[in-house]
Each structure stands twice: as C-alpha cells, then as structure tokens.
Motif scaffolding. Structure first.
Motif, PDB file in Angstrom:
ATOM      1  N   VAL A 282       3.920  -0.666  -5.706  1.00 61.31           N
ATOM      2  CA  VAL A 282       3.196   0.216  -4.779  1.00 61.31           C
ATOM      3  C   VAL A 282       1.858   0.633  -5.393  1.00 61.31           C
ATOM      4  N   SER A 283       0.780   0.437  -4.636  1.00 61.55           N
ATOM      5  CA  SER A 283      -0.558   0.810  -5.097  1.00 61.55           C
ATOM      6  C   SER A 283      -0.737   2.331  -5.061  1.00 61.55           C
ATOM      7  N   ASP A 284      -1.578   2.839  -5.959  1.00 59.07           N
ATOM      8  CA  ASP A 284      -1.881   4.268  -5.973  1.00 59.07           C
ATOM      9  C   ASP A 284      -2.727   4.634  -4.758  1.00 59.07           C
ATOM     10  N   HIS A 285      -2.636   5.889  -4.359  1.00 62.12           N
ATOM     11  CA  HIS A 285      -3.442   6.401  -3.239  1.00 62.12           C
ATOM     12  C   HIS A 285      -4.517   7.336  -3.802  1.00 62.12           C
ATOM     13  N   PRO A 286      -5.719   7.308  -3.257  1.00 63.89           N
ATOM     14  CA  PRO A 286      -6.780   8.157  -3.807  1.00 63.89           C
ATOM     15  C   PRO A 286      -6.566   9.648  -3.593  1.00 63.89           C
ATOM     16  N   ILE A 287      -5.719  10.023  -2.630  1.00 60.23           N
ATOM     17  CA  ILE A 287      -5.518  11.439  -2.315  1.00 60.23           C
ATOM     18  C   ILE A 287      -4.090  11.890  -2.607  1.00 60.23           C
TER      19      ILE A 287
ATOM     20  N   GLY B  55      10.329   4.271   2.843  1.00 59.91           N
ATOM     21  CA  GLY B  55      10.689   5.147   1.726  1.00 59.91           C
ATOM     22  C   GLY B  55      10.905   4.440   0.415  1.00 59.91           C
ATOM     23  N   ILE B  56      10.705   3.119   0.369  1.00 58.69           N
ATOM     24  CA  ILE B  56      10.916   2.399  -0.892  1.00 58.69           C
ATOM     25  C   ILE B  56       9.917   2.898  -1.926  1.00 58.69           C
ATOM     26  N   ASP B  57      10.341   2.952  -3.166  1.00 57.49           N
ATOM     27  CA  ASP B  57       9.483   3.451  -4.239  1.00 57.49           C
ATOM     28  C   ASP B  57       9.124   2.323  -5.193  1.00 57.49           C
ATOM     29  N   ASN B  58       8.142   2.565  -6.017  1.00 58.99           N
ATOM     30  CA  ASN B  58       7.671   1.571  -6.966  1.00 58.99           C
ATOM     31  C   ASN B  58       8.799   1.148  -7.910  1.00 58.99           C
ATOM     32  N   GLY B  59       9.018  -0.173  -8.048  1.00 56.21           N
ATOM     33  CA  GLY B  59      10.038  -0.699  -8.945  1.00 56.21           C
ATOM     34  C   GLY B  59      11.377  -0.968  -8.300  1.00 56.21           C
ATOM     35  N   LEU B  60      11.619  -0.412  -7.100  1.00 60.75           N
ATOM     36  CA  LEU B  60      12.872  -0.698  -6.408  1.00 60.75           C
ATOM     37  C   LEU B  60      12.819  -2.088  -5.790  1.00 60.75           C
TER      38      LEU B  60
ATOM     39  N   THR C 140       0.845  -1.181   0.000  1.00 59.22           N
ATOM     40  CA  THR C 140       0.000   0.000   0.000  1.00 59.22           C
ATOM     41  C   THR C 140       0.886   1.238   0.000  1.00 59.22           C
ATOM     42  N   PHE C 141       0.282   2.382  -0.253  1.00 62.88           N
ATOM     43  CA  PHE C 141       1.040   3.634  -0.267  1.00 62.88           C
ATOM     44  C   PHE C 141       1.705   3.864   1.081  1.00 62.88           C
ATOM     45  N   GLU C 142       0.961   3.621   2.171  1.00 68.37           N
ATOM     46  CA  GLU C 142       1.490   3.835   3.518  1.00 68.37           C
ATOM     47  C   GLU C 142       2.587   2.835   3.863  1.00 68.37           C
ATOM     48  N   GLU C 143       2.460   1.587   3.416  1.00 67.91           N
ATOM     49  CA  GLU C 143       3.497   0.590   3.682  1.00 67.91           C
ATOM     50  C   GLU C 143       4.822   0.980   3.034  1.00 67.91           C
ATOM     51  N   ALA C 144       4.740   1.554   1.830  1.00 69.45           N
ATOM     52  CA  ALA C 144       5.957   1.994   1.152  1.00 69.45           C
ATOM     53  C   ALA C 144       6.576   3.201   1.872  1.00 69.45           C
ATOM     54  N   ILE C 145       5.725   4.052   2.449  1.00 67.21           N
ATOM     55  CA  ILE C 145       6.226   5.245   3.133  1.00 67.21           C
ATOM     56  C   ILE C 145       6.934   4.878   4.433  1.00 67.21           C
TER      57      ILE C 145
END
Length: 381
Positions: free
Chosen positions: A264-269, A233-238, A134-139
């Motif tokens: 990483v999934s997109d976040h609605p906000i 802080g991991i980003d999509n594709g890393l 999820t977006f938060e898990e990646a953050i």
C-alpha cells in the motif's frame, strides 16, 4: 556380571507393568538427554546412553522382555538362551530404529523416518507475488490484474515428462518406493536411516526418454494473468489467497495456492492505524478565535465541520465512521481523528499589523478592566 547391572525398569524409570508407549516415551527422554552428540566428550553421558539403549532393546521386544522378567539379566548371559549381553543385540531388528530417527531429527534437524509411502500425492508449493495499491484502493477494495509465470501441464506428454510413445520406468534404485534405506554401524549397534531416493526424487519413476517440449519436467512455463479481488480494509503486508494458483502437485496432488501480498502506497494527508485514520487540518487564527465552518478532507470526500470559538491548537476531533472498513466485519468501520492546528500568519500588510496591534491593545484594556472589576467586587464584600 549380572549383579553389577542396574534393573532395566529402574534404568528407564518405569514400573514393571508399563506399556509399550510408556517404555518408548521413557527411552526417548533419556536418549535425547544423554546422546553423545549432545554431550561431546562426556563419558558418563555415553555410559548412560548405552545403558538406556540396552534396557530399551530388551523391554521393547515382547519375547526378550518375557525372558528378562523370568530370568533377569541372566537371560542374556548364556544361562537361559542369551546372546552375549548388550553387544549381542541386533539393533537393526528392533523398533528402536524408529525412535533413533526421531531423536536425530530433534537434535540435528534431520528428517524423521515415516512409515507411510513417500511417493504419495503431495500438494504443490505456494507461489507468492505482490500488488501495489493506492491508499484509497486498500480502504475500499478493488480488483487488480496480475501476471505470473505459471506452470501448466505439458500438452505434448500430458504431464508424464516422457517422450510421446514411451512411459516412465520404475526406479531400480528404490524399486518404485521413492525412498532408500541406509544401514550404518555405530557404537550402539546398527542404525537404519530412510532417505528420499536421489535417482527419482521420491516419485518412484525415472524417465529414460525425456519429452523435448518440457525436458522431462511434465510442465511448461506460461505467462498467465489473474484477476484478484482485493477486499476493503486490507493493510500493507497482508495477502489474498487464490486457491489452486500455485505450483502443480506431485504424484497427482492438488496445486498449491497463489498468495498475493498487498503493498500500500503512502498518502500525503492520511495516516492509518488499524481501522482508524489520522490527519492534521490547519485552522486560521481568526477562525479559531471567532469560530466558523471549515472543510475537512476524508476518504469519502470533504465534510463540513463547525469550529468552536476559542479553539486551541492541537484540538482533536473525531469523525465517526469515516475510517477503514474492518476485514472481520463488513458492517464495522473505524473513525477518522483530526488534529486542528491553529496557523499564525507569517506575512502581514501594514494595515493588518495595525489591526492586530489594535486588537492586542483592546484585549489588554479588557483584561485590566476585568481585573479592576474583580478587585473592586472583592473589597466591597
């Protein structure tokens, strides 16, 4: 015919005191430039290639070079123990075979000839898989469980691949070396090419009686679960690398690694850009005009913000330290940038409309009075 031949040092473009490395380097450049396969149908290129090959065949051999330095071209034309000119050289015996392999590899993508053994320890291949976040898990980071098909040593044959009670035999095709040398004739002489033995796959061993449990591979496939620690802080594709989670090594080599790619999934906000987060927050027309407190959603929860009176749409504010943690430094965190969008009401009651008209009339009256006051003051001066 010696007088018609160019000086070998001149052909390679080197001095007479050039060392072996300089000779080889000069020949390599010319051979790549004039190789017939790189210049199809070019007779001049073919001639230049043969001339350079002849010069290298002589100057790369200490004894032939000594004779050439003493007698010139006559040394190889029968006058001083020669062997019939260029056609008399045995290309299978001089070091040019190594450089030919290099050239062919560069020109046509083939493998080079290696002097070391090909059946030494080799690290296993890496295995790649992915995990959805999820977006938060990646953050903020998290721990995930993943399951993959994992190669483990066969417990029946203990990795040998041979039936219990038997052992792998030395490959008769390569005599246990793992590689086979092929010799072929070409217009510039005999060329030797080294390839991985097809009979044993480079291991130097063949299995006559295969283990029934692993069918001779020495490994069995099992479903294995890993716990993967996802850094904040991991980003999509890393990818996260897990040492030793890949394919088994060959001939005693270490296992490869397991590479887990983040999806990483997109976040609605929220939208992310590097270590910064962006979002849009609606502000009521009244709040934008009069000012007041609003709540803004962040990845850390809601924060209170004081809107200034007269705030215009597309006003941008910065929430420092509310962005993404940096992978490079745990003490560094990005910012959250918010765009305020003033909302104009689309549906109003009659009373609200009347109030808005009264507001508009009051604003017009204020504007006119303000203009009169400014004009009066101007002319009074």
């Amino acid at each position: 015919m010696a007088e018609n031949k160019r000086d070998y040092y001149e052909v390679l473009g080197i001095s007479k005191n050039a060392d072996d490395a300089a000779i080889k380097k000069a020949y390599r450049v010319l051979a790549k430039k004039y190789h017939p396969d790189a210049n199809p149908g070019d007779k001049n290129a073919e001639k230049m290639f043969k001339e350079a090959s002849e010069a290298y065949a002589v100057l790369s051999d200490p004894e032939k070079r000594r004779q050439y330095d003493q007698f010139g071209h006559a040394a190889f034309e029968g006058g001083a123990g020669g062997s019939g000119g260029f056609g008399g050289f045995d290309f299978s015996s001089f070091e040019g075979a190594d450089i030919f392999g290099d050239i062919f590899g560069d020109l046509f993508g083939g493998g080079r000839r290696h002097s070391g053994p090909s059946n030494g320890p080799i690290q296993g291949a890496n295995v790649r898989t992915s995990v959805r976040l999820t977006f938060e898990e990646a953050i903020f980071g998290c721990e995930k469980e993943i399951s993959i098909n994992y190669k483990e040593e066969c417990s029946t044959c203990h990795g040998s691949g041979a039936k219990p009670g038997t052992t792998p035999e030395t490959c008769t095709k390569c005599n246990g070396k793992g590689k086979v040398m092929y010799t072929q004739q070409s217009f510039f002489g005999t060329v030797q090419n080294v390839q991985t033995c097809s009979a044993c796959g480079g291991s130097g061993k063949v299995i006559k009686d295969k283990c029934s449990a692993c069918r001779g591979s020495g490994y069995v496939i099992k479903k294995k679960t890993f716990k993967v620690k996802i850094p904040a802080g991991i980003d999509n594709g890393l990818s996260v690398r897990m040492a030793g989670g890949g394919e088994p090594g060959v001939n005693g080599g270490p296992r490869g690694d397991l590479l887990v790619s983040a999806v990483v999934s997109d976040h609605p906000i929220f939208k992310r850009q590097d270590i910064n987060i962006f979002s849009t927050v609606p502000v009521s027309f009244t709040k934008a005009a009069l000012g007041g407190k609003i709540n803004i959603k962040t990845v850390d929860g809601e924060v209170e913000y004081e809107v200034k009176p007269g705030t215009q749409t597309d006003t941008k504010i910065r929430l420092k330290g509310k962005g993404v943690p940096s992978l490079r430094s745990s003490s560094l965190r990005g910012d959250h940038y918010v765009t305020l969008v003033v909302q104009v009401p689309t549906m109003m009651t009659p009373a609200q409309k009347e109030a808005l008209r009264a507001y508009d009339e009051a604003m017009n009256a204020f504007t006119k009075n303000d203009e009169k006051t400014r004009k009066k003051g101007f002319f009074s001066k």
